[in-house]
Write a protein that holds these residues in place. Sequence first.
Motif, short mmCIF file in Angstrom:
data_model
loop_
_atom_site.label_atom_id
_atom_site.label_comp_id
_atom_site.label_asym_id
_atom_site.label_seq_id
_atom_site.Cartn_x
_atom_site.Cartn_y
_atom_site.Cartn_z
N PRO A 168 0.81 -1.22 0.00
CA PRO A 168 0.00 0.00 0.00
C PRO A 168 0.85 1.27 0.00
O PRO A 168 0.49 2.27 -0.63
CB PRO A 168 -0.82 -0.13 1.29
N GLN A 169 1.99 1.20 0.69
CA GLN A 169 2.86 2.38 0.79
C GLN A 169 3.49 2.75 -0.55
O GLN A 169 3.76 3.93 -0.82
CB GLN A 169 3.96 2.13 1.83
N ASP A 170 3.71 1.77 -1.41
CA ASP A 170 4.24 2.04 -2.75
C ASP A 170 3.11 2.33 -3.74
O ASP A 170 3.24 3.19 -4.62
CB ASP A 170 5.05 0.85 -3.26
N ALA A 171 1.99 1.62 -3.59
CA ALA A 171 0.89 1.75 -4.54
C ALA A 171 0.17 3.08 -4.43
O ALA A 171 -0.29 3.63 -5.44
CB ALA A 171 -0.11 0.61 -4.35
N GLY A 172 0.06 3.61 -3.21
CA GLY A 172 -0.65 4.88 -3.01
C GLY A 172 -0.04 6.02 -3.82
O GLY A 172 -0.72 6.64 -4.65
N PRO A 173 1.25 6.33 -3.61
CA PRO A 173 1.88 7.39 -4.40
C PRO A 173 1.90 7.08 -5.89
O PRO A 173 1.77 7.99 -6.72
CB PRO A 173 3.31 7.45 -3.83
N ALA A 174 2.07 5.81 -6.25
CA ALA A 174 2.11 5.45 -7.68
C ALA A 174 0.77 5.72 -8.34
O ALA A 174 0.72 6.28 -9.45
CB ALA A 174 2.50 3.98 -7.83
N PHE A 175 -0.33 5.33 -7.67
CA PHE A 175 -1.64 5.60 -8.25
C PHE A 175 -1.91 7.09 -8.29
O PHE A 175 -2.47 7.60 -9.28
CB PHE A 175 -2.74 4.90 -7.47
N PHE A 176 -1.54 7.81 -7.25
CA PHE A 176 -1.79 9.26 -7.23
C PHE A 176 -1.07 9.94 -8.39
O PHE A 176 -1.65 10.80 -9.07
CB PHE A 176 -1.32 9.86 -5.90
N ALA A 177 0.16 9.55 -8.65
CA ALA A 177 0.90 10.14 -9.77
C ALA A 177 0.22 9.80 -11.10
O ALA A 177 0.11 10.66 -11.99
CB ALA A 177 2.34 9.63 -9.76
N GLN A 178 -0.24 8.58 -11.23
CA GLN A 178 -0.90 8.16 -12.47
C GLN A 178 -2.20 8.92 -12.66
O GLN A 178 -2.50 9.41 -13.76
CB GLN A 178 -1.16 6.66 -12.41
N ALA A 179 -3.00 9.03 -11.60
CA ALA A 179 -4.28 9.74 -11.69
C ALA A 179 -4.07 11.21 -12.01
O ALA A 179 -4.80 11.80 -12.82
CB ALA A 179 -5.05 9.59 -10.38
N THR A 180 -3.06 11.81 -11.38
CA THR A 180 -2.77 13.22 -11.63
C THR A 180 -2.39 13.45 -13.09
O THR A 180 -2.82 14.43 -13.71
CB THR A 180 -1.62 13.69 -10.70
N GLU A 181 -1.59 12.53 -13.64
CA GLU A 181 -1.18 12.66 -15.03
C GLU A 181 -2.37 12.51 -15.97
O GLU A 181 -2.50 13.24 -16.94
CB GLU A 181 -0.13 11.59 -15.33
N ILE A 182 -3.25 11.56 -15.67
CA ILE A 182 -4.43 11.33 -16.51
C ILE A 182 -5.33 12.58 -16.50
O ILE A 182 -5.80 13.03 -17.56
CB ILE A 182 -5.21 10.11 -15.99
N LEU A 183 -5.56 13.14 -15.32
CA LEU A 183 -6.44 14.30 -15.22
C LEU A 183 -5.81 15.54 -15.85
O LEU A 183 -6.51 16.36 -16.45
CB LEU A 183 -6.78 14.55 -13.75
N ALA A 184 -4.49 15.67 -15.73
CA ALA A 184 -3.81 16.80 -16.36
C ALA A 184 -3.88 16.71 -17.88
O ALA A 184 -4.05 17.71 -18.58
CB ALA A 184 -2.37 16.86 -15.90
N ARG A 185 -3.80 15.49 -18.39
CA ARG A 185 -3.87 15.29 -19.83
C ARG A 185 -5.22 15.72 -20.38
O ARG A 185 -5.34 16.22 -21.51
CB ARG A 185 -3.60 13.82 -20.14
N ALA A 186 -6.27 15.53 -19.58
CA ALA A 186 -7.62 15.92 -20.01
C ALA A 186 -7.75 17.43 -20.15
O ALA A 186 -8.64 17.91 -20.85
CB ALA A 186 -8.65 15.41 -19.03
N LYS A 187 -6.87 18.17 -19.49
CA LYS A 187 -6.93 19.64 -19.54
C LYS A 187 -6.27 20.20 -20.80
O LYS A 187 -6.48 21.37 -21.15
CB LYS A 187 -6.20 20.22 -18.31
N LYS A 188 -5.47 19.39 -21.47
CA LYS A 188 -4.72 19.88 -22.62
C LYS A 188 -5.59 20.00 -23.85
O LYS A 188 -6.56 19.30 -24.02
CB LYS A 188 -3.53 18.95 -22.90
#
Length: 432
Positions: free
Chosen positions: A412-432
């Motif tokens: 969980p300690q590795d997956a949490g930050p990894a998913f957050f980074a992935q979700a942030t990138e996906i949502l930022a891409r939608a803004k472009k």
Amino acid sequence: MSISIDRRQFLMGSTALLAAAAAGVGPAMSQETRMRLIFWGGQARADRTYGVTDLYTKASPGTTFDGEFLAFADYWPKLATQTAGGNSPDVIQMDYRYIVEYAKRNAIAPLDEFIGNGLNLDDFDKDQLDGGKVDGKLYGISLGANSTAIMVNTTAFEEAGIELPTRDLSYADLPAMAEKWNSSNKRAGMKLWSDYSGGEPGLENWLRQQGKALYTADGLAGFTAEDITAWFQLWADLRAADVIVSPDDQALDATDAIENTMITLGKAPVTYANSNQLIAFQAVNKDKLTMTNYPRIKAGSGGGHYRKPSMFFSLGASSKQQAEGAKFIDYFISNPDAATILGVERGIPCKSSTRDAIKPSLDEQSLVALNFVSNLGDLLGALPPSPPSNAGEVGVALKTKSQEVAFGQQSPQDAGPAFFAQATEILARAKK
């Protein structure tokens, strides 16, 4: 599945038809209105939907339908292909998750011009009306209000002599309940609870109980990496306490089909769902089912639930029959006979007049759904903003990452930050 919904019987054979054309009947027949309707769901929903289209064609001679229904997972790729190719169905079942995306790429049409002109929304619930708006314009008519819920196999709990989950149950209560279940359960291999660590609605409910959100109004993540780590750890602890099904069993539920859920497969007496699905769940389960709310994060916490539009009807942007489509939507949500056929399978009707019309005809489980959504009490919070356009991709990423944790591939300690980074990138891409 596709079906042509034309119940009229043509009484003329080919010879008579040619004679009629010669007599001048042909031009009248060319005025027939044929609409395409697409929706997701199983056979039970299809039967109800086609029952209403039958009524509509009788009330509107000359109008026929070509209907198509698919499983949820299969529905969106097909609809995306049709709308991208300019071959949009006339009436489209739309989801709250995707309405922003489809509206912003002009795949569905605004409905505002039809309000008061074929579409009567005078006694329509405001929160449900607002849920169908994107940038101030109305793109979807809610077909019912529902809420997240858990389906509960009452027969299995009664066999084990264990009290059913109540509205006060918290996640902290589950290990003690599971200990009783594991010693009293009469059904081999059945664990107490489904694994919903990959379920976006479960995560959202958990966040909302803490005053946070899954997505902000401007389409960004409303959570932190620490939140996601805690969420994965919650489920890791439940897994270690022998509360939830195995990762292998949970992986069977890969298509969002009711037939593949843990409750239907007999892997657990509890599974996560939506309130409008009780009827469909019961249709494929022999044991008696009921439903209640998601667990609280702690005793006394609330506000995680909300009255969500279960689904909408929208008009295809490329449809040449939008006015007729709007009239059909109005009939679908307003006509008492149509409402009686539909019941609450798509959620609680959003018009007060329609609710009044169907209540006397509802069966026991439909009344359970009606009462559940109508009496959420302290569990009820405000309707969140429509999810951003890439929310579906975030949901897939959450399910994938949760499986990696469940199978021990990441902590969980590795997956949490990894998913957050992935979700942030996906949502930022939608803004472009």
